[in-house]
Design a protein around this motif. Structure first.
Motif, PDB file in Angstrom:
ATOM      1  N   PHE A 138      30.321  26.442  11.043  1.00 15.71           N
ATOM      2  CA  PHE A 138      29.930  26.466  11.670  1.00 15.71           C
ATOM      3  C   PHE A 138      31.570  27.067  12.378  1.00 15.71           C
ATOM      4  N   GLU A 139      30.763  28.477  13.489  1.00 16.73           N
ATOM      5  CA  GLU A 139      31.955  29.229  14.135  1.00 16.73           C
ATOM      6  C   GLU A 139      32.099  28.643  15.742  1.00 16.73           C
ATOM      7  N   HIS A 140      33.438  28.509  16.122  1.00 17.56           N
ATOM      8  CA  HIS A 140      33.266  27.919  17.302  1.00 17.56           C
ATOM      9  C   HIS A 140      32.455  28.408  18.844  1.00 17.56           C
ATOM     10  N   PRO A 177      25.765  26.952  18.979  1.00 20.07           N
ATOM     11  CA  PRO A 177      25.825  26.216  20.277  1.00 20.07           C
ATOM     12  C   PRO A 177      26.272  24.502  19.903  1.00 20.07           C
ATOM     13  N   ASP A 178      26.076  24.133  18.352  1.00 21.34           N
ATOM     14  CA  ASP A 178      26.432  22.424  18.210  1.00 21.34           C
ATOM     15  C   ASP A 178      27.549  21.651  18.187  1.00 21.34           C
ATOM     16  N   VAL A 179      28.336  22.624  17.819  1.00 18.02           N
ATOM     17  CA  VAL A 179      29.803  22.822  18.381  1.00 18.02           C
ATOM     18  C   VAL A 179      30.885  23.301  19.467  1.00 18.02           C
ATOM     19  N   LEU A 180      30.189  23.826  20.661  1.00 18.42           N
ATOM     20  CA  LEU A 180      29.789  23.585  21.726  1.00 18.42           C
ATOM     21  C   LEU A 180      29.942  22.730  22.327  1.00 18.42           C
ATOM     22  N   PRO A 226      29.492  15.924  16.709  1.00 13.85           N
ATOM     23  CA  PRO A 226      30.182  15.586  15.329  1.00 13.85           C
ATOM     24  C   PRO A 226      30.281  16.119  14.427  1.00 13.85           C
ATOM     25  N   MET A 227      31.306  16.217  13.212  1.00 16.61           N
ATOM     26  CA  MET A 227      31.996  16.986  11.673  1.00 16.61           C
ATOM     27  C   MET A 227      30.537  18.518  12.379  1.00 16.61           C
ATOM     28  N   SER A 264      35.220  15.363  17.527  1.00 16.62           N
ATOM     29  CA  SER A 264      34.504  15.645  17.851  1.00 16.62           C
ATOM     30  C   SER A 264      33.732  14.820  18.444  1.00 16.62           C
ATOM     31  N   ARG A 265      32.796  14.451  19.805  1.00 17.74           N
ATOM     32  CA  ARG A 265      31.475  13.523  19.955  1.00 17.74           C
ATOM     33  C   ARG A 265      30.955  13.852  21.327  1.00 17.74           C
TER      34      ARG A 265
END
Length: 332
Positions: A108-110, A113-116, A120-121, A331-332
């Motif tokens: 997943f790139e930085h 949407p899920d990273v932003l 978690p994971m 992250s969470r």
């Protein structure tokens, strides 16, 4: 130590879509998953040159100086359990394992949407700057995803489910984990560990028993290649037996989530690694999508009064990873 008498299953028909041959392979896989939770597969279709390149690149990375490997530290430079973990930093059964590893998962790139959203994971992998490394491992991972779905199709057939039951349940995308692991020669373990702040743990490590401590895998299906022996499984009689290294064969085993999904019809067997020399292994953990709701079908026989409520796979996996990497940020 006795060798495990595991079935060696030809899955060529399963991989090529031959209906009759696929059903025969599915029946053999089903029996192995019920009886012992381990089996070997041959005629799996993973190109030899891809396997060879992955082993070579794995070894090239582990041969790098420690300082360079630590620039990709899972604990310091990732918040999603990707990257390098040195010896004695990962836990099994609450005890430190005596191998070093590189951990990878879905990319997943930085700016995803899920990273932003700090899910978690979810995040990018950490890749060493070695020529050809990322390309070789990416090709291998793609092959393994296809193999995983074919094996899960065989498992669905053996269970009497629709062929695509698990592909649909996975939302068509597994949340796989892949690692390359290097077990150093046991005689050099103490010297390697002296560079780390947890050196105080070393006296408690019994070299051999703690190469990789006894555990069950927490996902659905593990597919493993290794360049030398060491893997052992615990029999129902309480004896440890060694799994032979069969050239070209993958060792496959049931994980906790597949046991749960089948209401304990399948068995996740405890296993460990005891090495006598250096060893490289390539375990690929085939897991449901992070958002998959695991809801065991009613068609399986009720073997106990234990409840099997529906659960979301991602948070379950996240808690497991927090347990095996206690020093990692996330992250969470």
């Amino acid at each position: 130590m006795d060798k495990a008498n595991l079935p060696i299953i030809d899955i060529g028909a399963l991989r090529h879509g031959d209906k009759e041959g696929s059903q025969q392979a599915a029946q053999l896989i089903d029996r192995a998953c019920r009886d012992v939770g381990f089996f070997l597969v041959v005629n799996h279709g993973i190109p030899f040159d891809s396997i060879k390149a992955t082993f070579e690149h794995a070894r090239a990375f582990f041969d790098l100086p420690l300082k360079e490997k630590l620039t990709l530290s899972l604990e310091k430079h990732s918040n999603c359990f990707r990257g390098y973990a040195p010896v004695l930093s990962e836990l099994a059964d609450g005890k430190p394992n005596s191998y070093e590893l590189m951990e990878f998962s879905v990319e997943f790139e930085h700016d995803h949407p899920d990273v932003l959203a700090r899910k978690p994971m979810h995040g990018p992998n950490l890749w060493p700057e070695l020529p050809g490394y990322r390309a070789a491992l990416t090709r291998y991972i793609e092959h393994m995803i296809h193999l995983g779905f074919d094996l899960m199709r065989g498992i669905a057939m053996g269970l009497g489910l629709e062929d695509d039951f698990f592909r649909r349940a996975f939302n068509g995308r597994p949340f796989w984990q892949f690692r390359t692991a290097h077990y150093p020669d046991p005689a050099s373990l103490r010297a390697m560990s002296s560079a780390f702040p947890h050196v105080g743990q070393v006296p408690q490590v019994e070299v051999g028993d703690q190469s990789c401590g006894a555990h069950t895998d927490y996902g659905c299906l593990t597919m493993l290649l290794a360049d030398s022996p060491g893997l052992q499984i615990l029999t129902t009689d309480g004896e440890w037996v060694s799994v032979p290294v069969v050239p070209g064969a993958y060792v496959c085993n049931v994980g906790d989530m597949l046991q749960y999904w089948t209401r304990d019809t399948y068995v996740a067997t405890r296993h460990r690694v005891m090495t006598e020399g250096e060893r490289i292994s390539l375990p690929f953990f085939f897991q449901p999508d992070y958002e998959t709701i695991v809801e065991p079908p009613d068609l399986f026989p009720v073997l106990s009064s234990k409840p099997f409520p529906a659960l979301r796979y991602g948070p379950y996996a996240f808690e497991k990873y927090r347990g095996i990497y206690p020093g990692a940020v996330f992250s969470r």
